[in-house]
Design an enzyme around this catalytic site. Structure first.
Site, PDB file in Angstrom:
ATOM      1  N   LYS A  32      62.222 -59.132  59.640  1.00 22.81           N
ATOM      2  CA  LYS A  32      62.790 -58.202  60.626  1.00 22.81           C
ATOM      3  C   LYS A  32      63.756 -58.972  61.523  1.00 22.81           C
ATOM      4  CE  LYS A  32      60.766 -54.459  63.351  1.00 22.81           C
ATOM      5  NZ  LYS A  32      59.534 -54.086  64.058  1.00 22.81           N
TER       6      LYS A  32
HETATM    7  C1  E4P Z   1      59.595 -50.718  65.055  1.00 28.31           C
HETATM    8  O1  E4P Z   1      59.696 -51.501  64.173  1.00 28.31           O
HETATM    9  C2  E4P Z   1      59.213 -51.075  66.427  1.00 28.31           C
HETATM   10  O2  E4P Z   1      58.170 -52.014  66.332  1.00 28.31           O
HETATM   11  C3  E4P Z   1      58.670 -49.925  67.224  1.00 28.31           C
HETATM   12  O3  E4P Z   1      58.735 -48.717  66.521  1.00 28.31           O
HETATM   13  C4  E4P Z   1      59.160 -49.848  68.626  1.00 28.31           C
HETATM   14  O4  E4P Z   1      58.552 -48.765  69.253  1.00 28.31           O
HETATM   15  P1  E4P Z   1      58.473 -48.586  70.838  1.00 28.31           P
HETATM   16  O5  E4P Z   1      59.769 -48.042  71.316  1.00 28.31           O
HETATM   17  O6  E4P Z   1      57.355 -47.614  71.029  1.00 28.31           O
HETATM   18  O7  E4P Z   1      58.161 -49.941  71.401  1.00 28.31           O
END
Ligand code: E4P
Length: 222
Positions: free
Chosen positions: A83
């Protein structure tokens, strides 16, 4: 549509895996910090438990360091997806990793232009954060519709991974648009099971059966 869990919580991953609901996992530094304990140990457990893709996020913001981190993360398992943040050096790393056959997930995507660039760099997944867009008064779902149309127009293989999901309606809307994946915090997945008429109906079935048993004490089943 595939369902990933957006968590580093082992108990939740186990719980929903037992129902066959977990097609993959996304983590990030915030989610790992919430769990406490040894993050490396948690990552090892997740990668072993889950057959599908497990996104592990790099912290570096410079291409050489991103690559070094990516190789370290990749050692946790063949299902690890790297990622990478949506920044120029991130996309340089995505391009290199694509050339080496390593899957990537470009995170912190908030616009269609960012998604287009990530796809051009060769990302396996893009993660548009729809909840955070809604939070600032934008329409997160319309971004998913735009990206979907753009990827279809030009036949990009990059998958749309809907992230920052806040409620079950986000899930339904994503499925209607045709998103490839939604990544869900465990509590949102839990909410998708619930309906008051299911609870009411089940309560009635159980109490009617109990009454039937009282009048037919010889019933063998249950
Ligand atoms: C995705 O990969 C992220 O980890 C996540 O969806 C972020 O979500 P949030 O806005 O609730 O922190």
């Amino acid at each position: 549509m595939k369902i990933f869990l957006d968590t580093a919580n082992i108990a939740s991953i186990r719980h929903y895996s037992e129902m066959g609901m977990v097609d993959g996992i996304t983590t990030n530094p915030t989610l790992l910090s919430k769990e406490g304990g040894d993050p490396e140990e948690i990552i090892r457990k997740i990668v072993k438990m889950v057959q599908g893709p497990v996104s592990l996020e790099v912290i570096s913001t410079e291409v050489t360091q991103i690559m070094e981190e990516a190789y370290i993360l990749k050692q946790y398992g063949s299902n690890v997806v790297i990622k990478v943040p949506m920044i120029p050096d991130g996309l340089k790393a995505v391009k290199k990793l694509r050339e080496e056959g390593i899957d990537t997930n470009v995170t912190l995507v908030f616009s269609a232009t960012q998604a287009l660039l990530a796809a051009k760099a060769g990302a396996s997944y893009v993660s548009p954060f729809i909840g955070r867009l809604d939070d600032i008064g934008n329409d997160g779902m319309s971004l998913i519709r735009d990206i979907n149309q753009i990827f279809k127009n030009y036949q990009y293989n990059t998958k749309i991974l809907v992230a920052s999901v806040r409620h079950p309606i986000h899930v339904i809307e994503s499925a209607k648009v045709g998103a490839d994946v939604v990544t869900l915090p465990p509590d949102i997945l839990g909410k998708m099971f619930l309906h008051p008429l299911t609870d009411k109906g089940l309560k009635t079935f159980i109490s009617d059966w109990e009454n039937l048993k009282k009048t037919n004490p010889s019933i063998k089943i249950l």
